[in-house]
Enzyme design. Structure first.
Site, PDB file in Angstrom:
ATOM      1  N   ASP A 100       1.014  -0.862   0.156  1.00 12.56           N
ATOM      2  CA  ASP A 100       0.179   0.051   0.327  1.00 12.56           C
ATOM      3  C   ASP A 100       1.603   1.511  -0.187  1.00 12.56           C
ATOM      4  OD1 ASP A 100      -1.418   2.045   0.447  1.00 12.56           O
ATOM      5  OD2 ASP A 100      -2.159   0.845   2.278  1.00 12.56           O
ATOM      6  N   ASP A 125      -1.458   5.401  -5.101  1.00  9.86           N
ATOM      7  CA  ASP A 125      -2.107   4.505  -4.775  1.00  9.86           C
ATOM      8  C   ASP A 125      -2.864   3.673  -4.791  1.00  9.86           C
ATOM      9  OD1 ASP A 125      -2.856   3.913  -1.574  1.00  9.86           O
ATOM     10  OD2 ASP A 125      -4.990   5.494  -1.276  1.00  9.86           O
TER      11      ASP A 125
END
Length: 507
Positions: free
Chosen positions: A101, A288
């Site tokens: 992430d 992201d």
């Protein structure tokens, strides 16, 4: 701040498990980890979105890998919504499936000391007593997301990522995982690849230690996401460089403008080649890997969903604004009132010099009596600002008053539902426009088949818009989150030394 991108409720979960395969390419210097892949009829999007914690965004994917002097970890594709990779913690390594992430910076996995959260019983748990390299820390840790939270304590141990072994790594042992988010999740934990500036407890991220311990040749990592749901290979995340087989042409690199997230400046957003007018003066964006969809300001997401025929929940405030005040707002724009002052002059917002803000005033008596605003005035201010942007956009195209008001009213009906989902016709992709983003002076297109997510098969198949609304106020916003919908189309390079993010067409 707490920014929430809520998940979409979906029911049926069936999975096909393929045994993991570990192999190395012949003489290519690459070490690869083949991952089992879960094939689902539907995706549980509640678990797929782990939202912003004080600036931490909605999460729901994962990936990773290494090559030559770089390290590779293959990725597992969860119906184009989540990607998973495996790591090992401790000696000998205890295996965990994690989301890689770039929108957070901590590593956490469930702890064997997690006794009272049901979610922990459905995931692998770290047992410190089984590791010869474990070092006690014990400092408490707490991370809050929009759709869930975890709490626990810091520990230190080795972390194995592909063929790399990171020593003395601080991570969080999660002892509480309340709610349904992590119960339904297909991952055990999260492997943050953001900057230390947003790391809870100031912990040094795993990626930093890879660089500091000389484990990678270059301080660069890159993502290739395989968007073909029929393929067993979900993609690869390369540590230490890039794999030229993963992209075509050259990368467009843009500087990181604010460390924490991999944030950069983005230009205009186009729908069918025409400007939406919202980001022509610039918007902030974040690359992201932990967000499956593409999130942006409600004003533009609504225009996009209108253009692609997505159906959402009707906003009564928006329709009321158009029916009662639409002509007045339009007349003010035609009379050359500055667009950013229209809503304040109409009495719906105040003006702070750059934009309208809510005109709501709470008196001391209301505060002391515990009364709180019902948010109506805030909603009307927001509705007014959106209507003005939409009207201004149509005025530039020389539309009539009737056409403009009908258009704005139609957009009101396309506002996303409270859960953020918008459904589109699976048979209508050929008539949908491209949606494009301007980055570093170059236009990056997304075709309908790239921004529409198909869930399920046959008669129960459903198609979802890959765009969801996320409103972040200035000075941090307006903000776009370029998740896997975008990163699946464009190979993405994160350069820690030069502090840049690069995009090129994925191979």
């Amino acid at each position: 701040m707490a920014i929430e991108i809520k998940g979409i409720r979906v029911t049926l979960l069936l999975l096909l498990l393929l045994s993991p395969v570990v192999f190395s390419g012949p003489n290519d210097g690459l070490f690869r980890i083949g991952l089992k892949k879960k094939k689902l009829d539907q995706i549980n999007r509640v678990a797929g979105n782990i939202d912003f914690k004080e600036g931490k965004l909605s999460k729901d994917l994962l990936r990773k890998y290494n090559l030559g002097d770089s390290e590779m970890v293959a990725l597992k594709n969860y119906m184009d919504a989540q990607y998973f990779g495996e790591i090992g913690v401790g000696t000998p390594p205890q295996t965990f499936t994690v989301v890689f992430d770039t929108g957070s910076s901590n590593l956490w996995v469930p702890s064997s000391k997690c006794y009272f959260s049901v979610a922990c019983y459905f995931h692998s748990k770290y047992k410190s007593s089984h590791s010869s390299t474990y070092c006690k820390n014990g400092t408490s840790a707490d991370i809050h997301y929009g759709t869930g939270s975890i709490s626990g304590f810091f520990s230190q141990d080795t972390v194995k990522v592909g063929d790399l072994v990171v020593n003395n790594q601080d991570f969080i042992e999660a002892t509480k995982e309340p709610g349904i988010t992590f119960l339904a999740a297909k991952f055990d934990g999260i492997f943050g690849l953001g900057f230390q500036e947003i790391s809870v407890g100031g912990a040094v991220p795993v990626w930093y230690n890879m660089v500091n311990q000389g484990l990678v040749k270059e301080p660069v990592f890159s993502f290739w996401l395989n968007r073909n749901i029929k393929d067993e290979e979900g993609g690869e995340l390369v540590f230490g460089g890039v794999d030229s087989n993963h992209y075509k042409g050259e990368h467009t690199h843009v500087p990181v403008t604010q460390k924490g997230y991999w944030q950069f400046d983005m230009g205009d957003v186009l729908v069918g080649g025409e400007t939406t007018g919202f980001c022509s003066g610039g918007c902030a964006a974040i690359a992201d890997s932990g967000t499956s969809m593409l999130a942006g300001p409600t004003t533009i997401i609504t225009q996009i969903n209108h253009a692609i025929g997505a159906a959402g929940v009707i906003s009564q405030e928006c329709k009321t604004m158009v029916s009662e005040y639409g002509k007045t707002l339009l007349e003010m724009l035609v009379s050359e009132t500055q667009p950013q002052k229209v809503c304040s002059q109409a009495g719906f917002c105040t003006f702070d010099g750059t934009r309208g803000v809510s005109a709501r005033i709470e008196n001391v008596a209301d505060e002391s009596s515990g009364k709180s605003s019902d948010g109506v005035h805030d909603a009307m201010c927001t509705a007014c600002e959106m209507a003005v942007i939409w009207m201004e956009n149509q005025l530039r195209r020389n539309r009539t008053e009737e056409q403009i008001l009908d258009y704005v009213n139609d957009l009101c009906e396309r506002l996303p539902s409270p859960n953020g989902e918008s459904v589109v016709d699976c048979h209508g992709l050929s008539s949908m426009p491209n949606v494009s983003f301007t980055i570093g002076g170059k236009v990056f297109d997304l075709a309908p088949e790239e921004y529409v997510l198909k869930v399920g098969e046959g008669a129960v198949a459903q198609c979802l818009s890959g765009f969801t609304a996320l409103d972040v106020a200035p000075p941090r916003g307006p903000l776009w989150i370029l998740g896997d919908v975008f990163m699946g189309r464009y190979h993405t390079v994160f350069d820690y030394e030069k502090l840049t993010v690069g995009f090129a067409e994925a191979a």
